[in-house]
Structures are given as C-alpha cells and as structure tokens.
Write a protein that holds these residues in place. Structure first.
Motif, PDB file in Angstrom:
ATOM      1  N   VAL A 212       0.873  -1.170   0.000  1.00 51.99           N
ATOM      2  CA  VAL A 212       0.000   0.000   0.000  1.00 51.99           C
ATOM      3  C   VAL A 212       0.908   1.217   0.000  1.00 51.99           C
ATOM      4  O   VAL A 212       1.873   1.276   0.757  1.00 51.99           O
ATOM      5  CB  VAL A 212      -0.916   0.038   1.239  1.00 51.99           C
ATOM      6  N   ALA A 213       0.602   2.167  -0.859  1.00 53.33           N
ATOM      7  CA  ALA A 213       1.372   3.409  -0.907  1.00 53.33           C
ATOM      8  C   ALA A 213       0.462   4.570  -0.529  1.00 53.33           C
ATOM      9  O   ALA A 213      -0.689   4.637  -0.954  1.00 53.33           O
ATOM     10  CB  ALA A 213       1.940   3.628  -2.303  1.00 53.33           C
TER      11      ALA A 213
ATOM     12  N   GLU B 203      11.583   0.506  -4.385  1.00 50.81           N
ATOM     13  CA  GLU B 203      12.517   1.637  -4.347  1.00 50.81           C
ATOM     14  C   GLU B 203      11.966   2.835  -5.126  1.00 50.81           C
ATOM     15  O   GLU B 203      11.988   3.962  -4.642  1.00 50.81           O
ATOM     16  CB  GLU B 203      13.866   1.214  -4.909  1.00 50.81           C
ATOM     17  N   THR B 204      11.475   2.596  -6.331  1.00 48.04           N
ATOM     18  CA  THR B 204      10.913   3.682  -7.138  1.00 48.04           C
ATOM     19  C   THR B 204       9.652   4.245  -6.487  1.00 48.04           C
ATOM     20  O   THR B 204       9.478   5.463  -6.403  1.00 48.04           O
ATOM     21  CB  THR B 204      10.580   3.180  -8.560  1.00 48.04           C
TER      22      THR B 204
ATOM     23  N   VAL C  42       3.394   5.485  -9.271  1.00 46.05           N
ATOM     24  CA  VAL C  42       3.472   4.683  -8.045  1.00 46.05           C
ATOM     25  C   VAL C  42       2.747   3.354  -8.237  1.00 46.05           C
ATOM     26  O   VAL C  42       3.255   2.293  -7.862  1.00 46.05           O
ATOM     27  CB  VAL C  42       2.894   5.466  -6.846  1.00 46.05           C
ATOM     28  N   ARG C  43       1.572   3.396  -8.846  1.00 44.19           N
ATOM     29  CA  ARG C  43       0.800   2.163  -9.080  1.00 44.19           C
ATOM     30  C   ARG C  43       1.582   1.173  -9.951  1.00 44.19           C
ATOM     31  O   ARG C  43       1.663  -0.018  -9.655  1.00 44.19           O
ATOM     32  CB  ARG C  43      -0.542   2.501  -9.734  1.00 44.19           C
ATOM     33  N   GLU C  44       2.181   1.667 -11.030  1.00 41.84           N
ATOM     34  CA  GLU C  44       2.962   0.800 -11.914  1.00 41.84           C
ATOM     35  C   GLU C  44       4.196   0.234 -11.208  1.00 41.84           C
ATOM     36  O   GLU C  44       4.544  -0.922 -11.401  1.00 41.84           O
ATOM     37  CB  GLU C  44       3.376   1.548 -13.178  1.00 41.84           C
ATOM     38  N   ALA C  45       4.852   1.049 -10.386  1.00 42.00           N
ATOM     39  CA  ALA C  45       6.024   0.570  -9.650  1.00 42.00           C
ATOM     40  C   ALA C  45       5.632  -0.537  -8.670  1.00 42.00           C
ATOM     41  O   ALA C  45       6.338  -1.542  -8.546  1.00 42.00           O
ATOM     42  CB  ALA C  45       6.687   1.726  -8.907  1.00 42.00           C
ATOM     43  N   LEU C  46       4.514  -0.387  -7.999  1.00 42.41           N
ATOM     44  CA  LEU C  46       4.063  -1.424  -7.071  1.00 42.41           C
ATOM     45  C   LEU C  46       3.684  -2.701  -7.806  1.00 42.41           C
ATOM     46  O   LEU C  46       3.938  -3.798  -7.307  1.00 42.41           O
ATOM     47  CB  LEU C  46       2.887  -0.926  -6.230  1.00 42.41           C
TER      48      LEU C  46
ATOM     49  N   ARG D 129       4.948   7.033   0.588  1.00 40.17           N
ATOM     50  CA  ARG D 129       5.284   6.179   1.718  1.00 40.17           C
ATOM     51  C   ARG D 129       4.695   4.808   1.424  1.00 40.17           C
ATOM     52  O   ARG D 129       3.505   4.679   1.175  1.00 40.17           O
ATOM     53  CB  ARG D 129       4.705   6.758   3.001  1.00 40.17           C
ATOM     54  N   VAL D 130       5.543   3.775   1.436  1.00 41.46           N
ATOM     55  CA  VAL D 130       5.123   2.436   1.034  1.00 41.46           C
ATOM     56  C   VAL D 130       5.085   1.535   2.265  1.00 41.46           C
ATOM     57  O   VAL D 130       5.999   1.551   3.089  1.00 41.46           O
ATOM     58  CB  VAL D 130       6.068   1.850  -0.032  1.00 41.46           C
ATOM     59  N   PHE D 131       4.010   0.753   2.367  1.00 40.02           N
ATOM     60  CA  PHE D 131       3.821  -0.182   3.460  1.00 40.02           C
ATOM     61  C   PHE D 131       3.604  -1.571   2.875  1.00 40.02           C
ATOM     62  O   PHE D 131       3.006  -1.719   1.808  1.00 40.02           O
ATOM     63  CB  PHE D 131       2.594   0.200   4.292  1.00 40.02           C
ATOM     64  N   LYS D 132       4.054  -2.569   3.603  1.00 39.95           N
ATOM     65  CA  LYS D 132       3.813  -3.953   3.205  1.00 39.95           C
ATOM     66  C   LYS D 132       2.751  -4.520   4.129  1.00 39.95           C
ATOM     67  O   LYS D 132       2.856  -4.430   5.348  1.00 39.95           O
ATOM     68  CB  LYS D 132       5.099  -4.768   3.301  1.00 39.95           C
TER      69      LYS D 132
END
Length: 71
Positions: free
Chosen positions: A16-17, A55-56, A45-49, A62-65
């Motif tokens: 989740v970003a 990293e991107t 951001v969506r494409e990077a996830l 802010r990225v959460f797992k």
C-alpha cells in the motif's frame, strides 16, 4: 480556485502506498480534481508497485507492506 492537500492510498498486491496529492476546487466544471502532475505521480506509483519496485515507489510515496493477521 482553492487547493487542499490530502493523501491517496494505492493498494497493489501486498503493498500500500500513501501518496500526497493536492486537490483543486473550482467554481466551474467538475470539482475537486487532481493536477496532471499528481495524476501522473499516482500512475507511476501504481505501476512501480505492480512491478514490485518498492525503491521507485518509495521516492514518490510512503510504502507499506501488508501482512496477514492470524486469528
């Protein structure tokens, strides 16, 4: 035209970003709306996830797992 800062959440897979964006309020047309730059940032951001390129995505948000909670 008025502006308001808020966070948008993007959920892809186990990530989740939280992306900071600016909402624009205008008297005419559909309101509120995002700037073109913020819309591109959300897409990036969506494409990077989706590629699991944390990293991107972390450069723009802010990225959460997510981890499951056993009950």
């Amino acid at each position: 035209m008025t502006k308001r800062h808020m966070s948008k959440l993007i959920h892809e897979g186990v990530y989740v970003a939280e992306v900071d964006v600016e909402l624009l309020y205008a008297d005419e047309g559909w309101s509120p709306y995002l700037s073109l730059a913020d819309a591109h940032k959300l897409d990036e951001v969506r494409e990077a996830l989706r590629r699991e390129d944390v990293e991107t995505a972390s450069r723009l948000a802010r990225v959460f797992k997510l981890t499951p909670v056993a009950v």
